[in-house]
Enzyme design. Sequence first.
Site, mmCIF file in Angstrom:
data_model
loop_
_atom_site.group_PDB
_atom_site.id
_atom_site.type_symbol
_atom_site.label_atom_id
_atom_site.label_comp_id
_atom_site.label_asym_id
_atom_site.label_seq_id
_atom_site.Cartn_x
_atom_site.Cartn_y
_atom_site.Cartn_z
ATOM 1 N N GLY A 120 -18.258 2.905 -14.363
ATOM 2 C CA GLY A 120 -16.915 3.132 -13.811
ATOM 3 C C GLY A 120 -15.983 1.977 -14.105
ATOM 4 N N GLY A 145 -12.745 1.668 -13.006
ATOM 5 C CA GLY A 145 -11.603 1.641 -12.087
ATOM 6 C C GLY A 145 -11.376 0.215 -11.603
ATOM 7 N N PHE A 146 -10.609 0.076 -10.526
ATOM 8 C CA PHE A 146 -10.313 -1.267 -10.028
ATOM 9 C C PHE A 146 -11.591 -2.051 -9.703
ATOM 10 C CE2 PHE A 146 -6.094 0.610 -9.031
ATOM 11 C CZ PHE A 146 -5.325 -0.315 -9.709
ATOM 12 N N VAL A 177 -22.682 8.893 -17.377
ATOM 13 C CA VAL A 177 -24.045 8.811 -16.844
ATOM 14 C C VAL A 177 -24.471 10.188 -16.345
ATOM 15 C CG1 VAL A 177 -25.455 7.838 -14.990
ATOM 16 C CG2 VAL A 177 -23.878 6.373 -16.263
ATOM 17 N N GLU A 219 4.077 10.623 -1.182
ATOM 18 C CA GLU A 219 4.724 10.089 -2.382
ATOM 19 C C GLU A 219 5.092 11.201 -3.357
ATOM 20 O OE1 GLU A 219 2.876 5.579 -2.254
ATOM 21 O OE2 GLU A 219 1.804 7.106 -3.355
ATOM 22 N N ASP A 247 -14.369 3.504 -3.786
ATOM 23 C CA ASP A 247 -14.207 4.789 -3.096
ATOM 24 C C ASP A 247 -15.509 5.579 -2.962
ATOM 25 O OD1 ASP A 247 -11.578 4.166 -2.971
ATOM 26 O OD2 ASP A 247 -10.851 5.837 -4.183
ATOM 27 N N GLN A 295 -6.832 -1.639 -3.211
ATOM 28 C CA GLN A 295 -7.041 -3.054 -2.917
ATOM 29 C C GLN A 295 -8.423 -3.331 -2.328
ATOM 30 O OE1 GLN A 295 -4.660 -4.785 0.164
ATOM 31 N NE2 GLN A 295 -3.897 -2.810 0.865
#
Lengths: 423, 423
Positions: free
Chosen positions: A15, A17-18, A83, A175, A304, A321
């Site tokens: 992964g 991501g962040f 994976v 949003e 997450d 964050q």
Amino acid sequence: MAAVSQNDSRVVVVGAGFAGIEVARGLGAARIPVTLIDRQNHHLFQPLLYQVATAALSPADIAEPVRKVLRGYESVEVRLDEVVSVDARTHTVSLASGDTLSWGWLVVATGATHSYFGHDEWAAFAPGLKTIEDARIIRSRLLLAFEEAERSHDKEQQRRLMTIAVIGGGPTGVELAGSIAELARYTLSKDFRNIRAETATVLLLEAGPRILPAFPEALADYAARKLGQLGVTVRTQCAVENVSANAVRANGEDIGVGFAIWAAGVRASNLGTLLGVETDRAGRISVNGDLSVPGLDRVYALGDLTLLADAKGGNLPGLAQVAKQQGQYLGRALAQKIRSGSASQPFRYKNRGNTAIVGRHAAVFDFGWWQLKGWFAWSFWALIHVYLLVGFQHRLMVAIQWLWRYVTYERGSRLIAEGAGKR
Amino acid sequence: MAAVSQNDSRVVVVGAGFAGIEVARGLGAARIPVTLIDRQNHHLFQPLLYQVATAALSPADIAEPVRKVLRGYESVEVRLDEVVSVDARTHTVSLASGDTLSWGWLVVATGATHSYFGHDEWAAFAPGLKTIEDARIIRSRLLLAFEEAERSHDKEQQRRLMTIAVIGGGPTGVELAGSIAELARYTLSKDFRNIRAETATVLLLEAGPRILPAFPEALADYAARKLGQLGVTVRTQCAVENVSANAVRANGEDIGVGFAIWAAGVRASNLGTLLGVETDRAGRISVNGDLSVPGLDRVYALGDLTLLADAKGGNLPGLAQVAKQQGQYLGRALAQKIRSGSASQPFRYKNRGNTAIVGRHAAVFDFGWWQLKGWFAWSFWALIHVYLLVGFQHRLMVAIQWLWRYVTYERGSRLIAEGAGKR
């Protein structure tokens, strides 16, 4: 320290991501061999994805090639792959390409995807927003709804086509709804001859008693009021019971829509299942304080995909964050463990403020000890995001241009992709 | 002037390329009712499409919503739709949406597409470059070839995957080949661990005796030399006989490739057939000097769809500037005809220079009476295109940013689209 073979010390990170990127950076800085696997070739700045979906930004503005981000770390290798199974006993992962990799340590940070609560058939009619491709589809369908309305001669049909339902009143839903209302009101309003785009109906449907349940009530009230001023109709206590091609059924009533977007449910990726460990109903893995996975040796999970208790007895929210701080923590902690075998203090989250953008020049900020709303909160948000985007891309020009376009509402990315209208 | 009903004076323009947009602008400025039909919602700055295909630009940088471009002309209506049949007797067009429109005047400017010379099955393996979607596919497959090579452990397979064949040595083929070589050499070279991207083989295959046949020989020679310096292998007299998933057969030899791009043949869109008029083998309509279609009343055609003799007895080339000048001419001429019934002088083309970009800081320019090559030609080209892009988008920032990225070779748009690898 005993000599280890290369495979015994290699860290496989799943992964980009962040969370995953930060782990790879931390380990790369310590020159530890890392293989980072992702099925996309880009790292995504997800907090601005709704702006791609609503034509304010281009995909490349918020997506960087993973290889470029990690170019400077010589011990880090990137693989475009997926994976398909994990064997914690033999310390291997099998990949969609057919390859098998062995690992000394495994870090899984594969994030979350949409959950339709057992109604996956709704996905075709109400896409969710997690990837660049999702954003492109939403942008195209949104614009196509207005194109169809322009073509129609039936007032009733025009009204239906120009009704956009956003399902779910969390930050993403808020949003999206605000941004769609502004798109219709300030940008598309000048483009059509046969319809008045500014009369479009944007519905924000929330099953709970109020929008932004993770924020203090005063901020949620402010957001609901601001959305109302933008022309968004906020409906709370409104449980969606069905989604079809042209309608959303909620509280027993069929609402004709031109297009619906799903921002209601999130489900962890299936890595918990692949690891064979216990997960909660949303597929999340409860991890230890050092982000290790209970019951497995040398396996870590973060972001997450996971559940971790916060200082107040609840759980940490699924925020960029949180993922980023966990990644920074684990990169350092794991490097230390591999180098010297010593354990680190457990992860501690520092709340840098939880935010949601309501629309043009209005935002809410929750720092826990301090709350902020309105124009000043929006400016603060914009400044922070210019700073984050510059750090993300090392492209000052893009960040400035983004801010300029956002402030002036010149939405340059109103492209309808070929074939995107097909369901 | 006799009173006419609205339908008798309405001009239906088919196609929102350089030609169609200019016709709509000219008629719109004269407040004549126009319906512009295109199956895409955007007008494309095609001369820079190869830069989207090679990750230097984002799609939105060179595509503007048609509605935005024509926003200021109140008598102009835009329709996202596709013409499926034309009846020149009843003065109607039928659209894919099921609607039928009647017209007083019809202008067709639907351009050209790829021609595989009867081998449409090659399209799956060697896509051409005409639309944003084409560019996205080429970009994804190009990047995927390098990703696959990085994953491979077989030197032979790596070599094949890192062999990119560009078929056709006209300006598009030259620009693609140069840009791909630079992408591999200057950008991707830093990104991989297992392969050396700068050793990629870029083949430019041309069936004729030399590349850039429409340019003077001295410029073509210069371009071939410059391409060679960039690492492009130029093969002339090289007729492609077959294209399959992993190979291109040319002159009886099978060349293993990671990916092939088709830049060899162009065929006019099928509007000539729909109009029922005579066309040449490439489907082009021979038009009169005032761009009217012989044998049809009140029907005009222009741009890449048409053939028109030039002053020297040859035919005008299929260039953006020809289409644009024809559109400007027809917008004025048709407005005059509709308003006062008077005919205009025939169209005359002003050659503003034919250009091809060989790569970083090298270009060729042919003005007919003057030729230019090298760094100065490149600077001249860059200046002109910044000017054109600013005029196109009214976005100075994008133009400057584009120039900056292009000069520094920071290719920010290296996105692989989901599903684009599937053939």
